[in-house]
Enzyme design. Structure first.
Site, PDB file in Angstrom:
ATOM      1  CG  HIS A   1      -1.644  -1.082   1.443  1.00  0.00           C
ATOM      2  ND1 HIS A   1      -1.797  -1.812   2.297  1.00  0.00           N
ATOM      3  CD2 HIS A   1      -2.918  -1.574   0.863  1.00  0.00           C
ATOM      4  CE1 HIS A   1      -2.608  -2.741   2.373  1.00  0.00           C
ATOM      5  NE2 HIS A   1      -3.482  -2.446   1.425  1.00  0.00           N
TER       6      HIS A   1
ATOM      7  N   GLY B   1      -2.746  -1.521  -7.194  1.00  0.00           N
ATOM      8  CA  GLY B   1      -1.338  -2.508  -7.348  1.00  0.00           C
ATOM      9  C   GLY B   1      -1.774  -3.648  -8.526  1.00  0.00           C
TER      10      GLY B   1
HETATM   11  P1  AMP Z   1      -6.446  -3.627  -0.550  1.00  0.00           P
HETATM   12  O1  AMP Z   1      -6.449  -2.918   0.765  1.00  0.00           O
HETATM   13  O2  AMP Z   1      -6.126  -5.156  -0.409  1.00  0.00           O
HETATM   14  O3  AMP Z   1      -7.818  -3.576  -0.949  1.00  0.00           O
HETATM   15  O4  AMP Z   1      -5.713  -3.096  -1.406  1.00  0.00           O
HETATM   16  C1  AMP Z   1      -5.756  -1.624  -1.774  1.00  0.00           C
HETATM   17  C2  AMP Z   1      -4.575  -1.448  -2.719  1.00  0.00           C
HETATM   18  O5  AMP Z   1      -3.334  -2.087  -2.557  1.00  0.00           O
HETATM   19  C3  AMP Z   1      -5.114  -2.184  -4.297  1.00  0.00           C
HETATM   20  O6  AMP Z   1      -4.976  -1.198  -5.360  1.00  0.00           O
HETATM   21  C4  AMP Z   1      -4.062  -3.363  -4.153  1.00  0.00           C
HETATM   22  O7  AMP Z   1      -3.921  -3.843  -5.565  1.00  0.00           O
HETATM   23  C5  AMP Z   1      -2.772  -2.728  -3.632  1.00  0.00           C
HETATM   24  N1  AMP Z   1      -1.953  -3.800  -3.143  1.00  0.00           N
HETATM   25  C6  AMP Z   1      -2.164  -4.858  -2.058  1.00  0.00           C
HETATM   26  N2  AMP Z   1      -1.022  -5.438  -2.051  1.00  0.00           N
HETATM   27  C7  AMP Z   1      -0.153  -4.858  -2.628  1.00  0.00           C
HETATM   28  C8  AMP Z   1       1.203  -5.257  -3.070  1.00  0.00           C
HETATM   29  N3  AMP Z   1       1.743  -6.363  -2.509  1.00  0.00           N
HETATM   30  N4  AMP Z   1       1.826  -4.521  -3.820  1.00  0.00           N
HETATM   31  C9  AMP Z   1       1.500  -3.699  -4.363  1.00  0.00           C
HETATM   32  N5  AMP Z   1       0.148  -3.165  -4.250  1.00  0.00           N
HETATM   33  C10 AMP Z   1      -0.607  -3.646  -3.420  1.00  0.00           C
END
Ligand code: AMP
Length: 280
Positions: free
Chosen positions: A39, A149
């Site tokens: 994030h 991401g």
């Molecule tokens: P989430 O909180 O899981 O809904 O993720 C929020 C954002 O963070 C989304 O755009 C995800 O794709 C991104 N994200 C989650 N894990 C990663 C990671 N390991 N590397 C890059 N972006 C990430």
């Protein structure tokens, strides 16, 4: 200094008006909290591209097809604010649920095509939930750019399609997946794994990388898939939901990696569902 936490749309809009009057460019980084280095890499990209950065934290009930998964999802708002402090973001928007789903809420944003396979097929209603909340967050924040991401590559394409189709004037920027030293893609769900489970899950990325190398050398996916599936199960995953090779542009299934393609996987370990994908 920790950024102010805003919970009401009217307060967010007041800030936004000031920024727009000053001719500033605004970025949004939508998250569900339990922040990790993945994030924070999106936050860094947003800071580099725009004058103002809004990080949103909202555990969106509408995108969880499994009530247990929703109940177990980590909620760590205080720690998240501390992690964001060194990044100097302008606002952490943690909308009260009524700011996203007011009483009588009856609208659904549903994307076809890129949302139909893989996560869309395995988690009915998931992408409707994502597209609906992200459309709202785009409109509420009025951001010029949004950072997502590649870890959730299908989601990135779904959100981009939605913004284009609805003429929401925002650029959706994709950022590379941040991984642990083992190659395990960082995820809020990794918090639920034991040390042993984390170690086993580290086998996934090398298996994908080896398969991608064979595909790049001209291998046919159908000939190679079974072996990689067996390797994933032998590594300690309890169940494999899918291992797919798709066009990186429209996610149609492909057998040969002739154009830009990606390998996608969803697998369960210690009762936790992990997803990952890599370019081929
Ligand atoms: P989430 O909180 O899981 O809904 O993720 C929020 C954002 O963070 C989304 O755009 C995800 O794709 C991104 N994200 C989650 N894990 C990663 C990671 N390991 N590397 C890059 N972006 C990430």
């Amino acid at each position: 200094m920790t950024a102010p936490i805003i919970r009401q749309l009217a307060e967010l809009r007041a800030k936004h008006s000031d920024w727009i009057r000053a001719g500033e460019r605004v970025a949004v980084v939508p998250t569900m909290g339990a922040l990790h280095a993945g994030h924070l890499s999106l936050v860094a990209a947003a800071k580099a591209a725009c004058d103002r950065v809004i990080v949103t934290i909202f555990v969106n009930p509408k995108q969880f097809n499994n009530p247990e998964d929703l109940a177990n999802y980590p909620r760590t708002e205080h720690d998240d604010a501390i992690k964001l402090a060194p990044h100097d973001v302008d606002v952490i928007y943690v909308p009260d649920p009524g700011q996203i789903y007011p009483g009588g809420f009856a609208t659904n944003v549903s994307v076809a095509g890129v949302a139909d396979q893989m996560e869309g097929a395995c988690r009915p209603g998931h992408f409707d939930g994502v597209a609906t909340v992200v459309a709202k967050l785009f409109l509420q924040t009025g951001a010029h750019q949004a950072f997502f991401g590649e870890k959730d590559y299908q989601q990135l394409l779904v959100v981009r399609r939605m913004a284009r189709d609805l003429d929401i004037p925002i650029e959706v920027v994709g950022c590379p997946t941040v991984r642990e030293a083992s190659g395990l893609a960082m995820s809020s769900r990794n918090m639920r794994l034991s040390d042993e489970g984390t170690k086993k899950a580290g086998a996934l990325h090398p298996i994908l990388t080896a398969l991608a190398a064979r595909l790049s050398a001209g291998g046919v996916f159908a000939d190679l898939k079974k072996q990689s599936e067996a390797e994933i199960l032998a590594a300690g995953f309890e169940e494999l939901e899918y291992l797919s090779l798709c066009s990186a542009e429209d996610l149609s299934a492909v057998e040969l990696a002739q154009g830009p393609a990606r390998l996608f996987v969803a697998a369960w370990i210690e009762g936790v569902r992990l997803i990952d994908n890599i370019a081929v």
